[in-house]
Write a protein that holds these residues in place. Sequence first.
Motif, short mmCIF file in Angstrom:
data_model
loop_
_atom_site.label_atom_id
_atom_site.label_comp_id
_atom_site.label_asym_id
_atom_site.label_seq_id
_atom_site.Cartn_x
_atom_site.Cartn_y
_atom_site.Cartn_z
N ARG A 246 0.82 -1.22 0.00
CA ARG A 246 0.00 0.00 0.00
C ARG A 246 0.85 1.26 0.00
NH1 ARG A 246 -5.15 -0.63 1.82
NH2 ARG A 246 -5.47 1.35 0.73
N ARG A 247 2.15 1.10 -0.21
CA ARG A 247 3.05 2.26 -0.15
C ARG A 247 2.63 3.38 -1.10
NH1 ARG A 247 7.04 4.60 -2.87
NH2 ARG A 247 8.73 5.64 -1.70
N GLU A 248 2.35 3.03 -2.36
CA GLU A 248 2.02 4.06 -3.34
C GLU A 248 0.73 4.79 -2.98
OE1 GLU A 248 4.02 5.17 -5.66
OE2 GLU A 248 5.43 3.74 -4.79
N ASP A 249 -0.21 4.07 -2.34
CA ASP A 249 -1.46 4.72 -1.92
C ASP A 249 -1.18 5.83 -0.91
OD1 ASP A 249 -2.96 3.03 -3.52
OD2 ASP A 249 -3.19 1.54 -1.93
N LEU A 250 -0.22 5.58 -0.03
CA LEU A 250 0.13 6.59 0.96
C LEU A 250 0.94 7.72 0.34
CD1 LEU A 250 0.25 7.49 3.96
CD2 LEU A 250 2.39 6.21 4.14
N VAL A 251 1.97 7.36 -0.44
CA VAL A 251 2.87 8.36 -1.01
C VAL A 251 2.13 9.30 -1.95
CG1 VAL A 251 4.87 8.66 -2.53
CG2 VAL A 251 4.90 6.92 -0.74
N SER A 252 1.13 8.80 -2.67
CA SER A 252 0.41 9.63 -3.62
C SER A 252 -0.41 10.72 -2.96
CB SER A 252 -0.51 8.77 -4.50
OG SER A 252 -1.53 8.16 -3.71
N THR A 253 -0.71 10.56 -1.65
CA THR A 253 -1.50 11.58 -0.95
C THR A 253 -0.65 12.47 -0.05
OG1 THR A 253 -1.94 10.08 0.91
CG2 THR A 253 -3.51 10.06 -0.92
N ALA A 254 0.58 12.06 0.22
CA ALA A 254 1.45 12.82 1.13
C ALA A 254 2.15 13.96 0.41
CB ALA A 254 2.48 11.89 1.76
N LEU A 255 2.67 14.90 1.20
CA LEU A 255 3.46 15.99 0.63
C LEU A 255 4.87 15.53 0.31
CD1 LEU A 255 2.45 19.06 2.85
CD2 LEU A 255 1.51 18.36 0.65
N ALA A 256 5.44 14.72 1.19
CA ALA A 256 6.82 14.27 0.97
C ALA A 256 7.12 13.08 1.88
CB ALA A 256 7.81 15.39 1.26
N VAL A 257 8.05 12.24 1.42
CA VAL A 257 8.56 11.15 2.25
C VAL A 257 9.94 11.56 2.74
CG1 VAL A 257 9.27 8.74 2.30
CG2 VAL A 257 7.26 9.42 0.97
N ARG A 258 10.10 11.71 4.05
CA ARG A 258 11.36 12.18 4.62
C ARG A 258 12.38 11.05 4.75
NH1 ARG A 258 10.28 17.05 7.41
NH2 ARG A 258 8.83 18.23 6.11
N THR A 259 11.94 9.91 5.31
CA THR A 259 12.83 8.75 5.44
C THR A 259 12.02 7.48 5.17
OG1 THR A 259 12.40 8.44 7.81
CG2 THR A 259 14.23 9.91 7.20
N GLU A 260 12.74 6.43 4.81
CA GLU A 260 12.07 5.15 4.53
C GLU A 260 13.06 4.02 4.77
OE1 GLU A 260 9.90 2.81 0.77
OE2 GLU A 260 10.24 4.99 0.71
#
Length: 315
Positions: A246-260
Amino acid sequence: MSLVLLLRQRGRLTATELAEELEVSTRTVLRDIEALSAAGVPVFAERGRHGGFALLPGFRTELTGLNPDEALALLVAGSRRGTQAFGLGSALASAMLKVVDALPESYRNTAADVAERLLIDPETDLLSRRLVAEEVPGTILAEIRRAVFAGNKLRIHYAAVDQAPTWRTVDPIGLVVVRDQGYLLATRSGADRTYRLSRVLAAEELTEPAQRPERVDLDLAWQERSTRFRTGGDQIVVLVRMNPGRREDLVSTALAVRTEEPDTDGWLRLEVAFQDTRHAEWALWQLGTDAEALAPRSLRITLRDRAAAIAARYA
């Protein structure tokens, strides 16, 4: 006709440039140039290093009867929703009637038949979910467009989120539509401002000229404002563990991914930035049990209380 329009809009072009634009061979271009000359179109060749083909000054091919709004509608017709967002839907319809009427009869029937075989951006998707564009009164859009195009100041009655509507005078720069949402790019007291068209309750074009540059790169301006929006304001950073599927579902709505980084059980652990707490709550709620907010604690409490209320409703 495409060749003539290219020469009208670009001026002098070489046979090679014309061939690349029209996706044909240079031999075809030269043959068509001869055909145009034979038909009385004043196209001529200029020799030399900077030579090419050009039309005599003043020559025009006109589609008569188009008013300014209809011409503008045709320019943004690449996106049907663009015409809707800018209040040009009716202008597009009437412009297309004039275009069809101007076609030779042999082409007119063919064009009508082909048009029946194409559907672009229907109002519902395959799941019958209605794709609803924001509704903005036509009178408000018309006033905003006039101010943008005339280069005059604009007075708007604007309802910002969680604030009472207020009147403000702005210097309009341009209009942008993104995913069915229309925006006015402007400055206010020299500072960049972006206004959502659906939140403009009233608008009035003023006679005073706007303070703005003569030319603007709207694409660049939008990118710069998007960057500031993602990196400024009252953002919230959330620590999340989640199902990698479900990573892309989250990333597509977020402003930015800081760490992973990978978690011990095959899940992922991410630090994700959201616009505010409400944005974070909405995004994580969509993921159900495929994600867990680890921090901040206030967000965990909010999600827990929301889930408990839903469980109680269906008890």
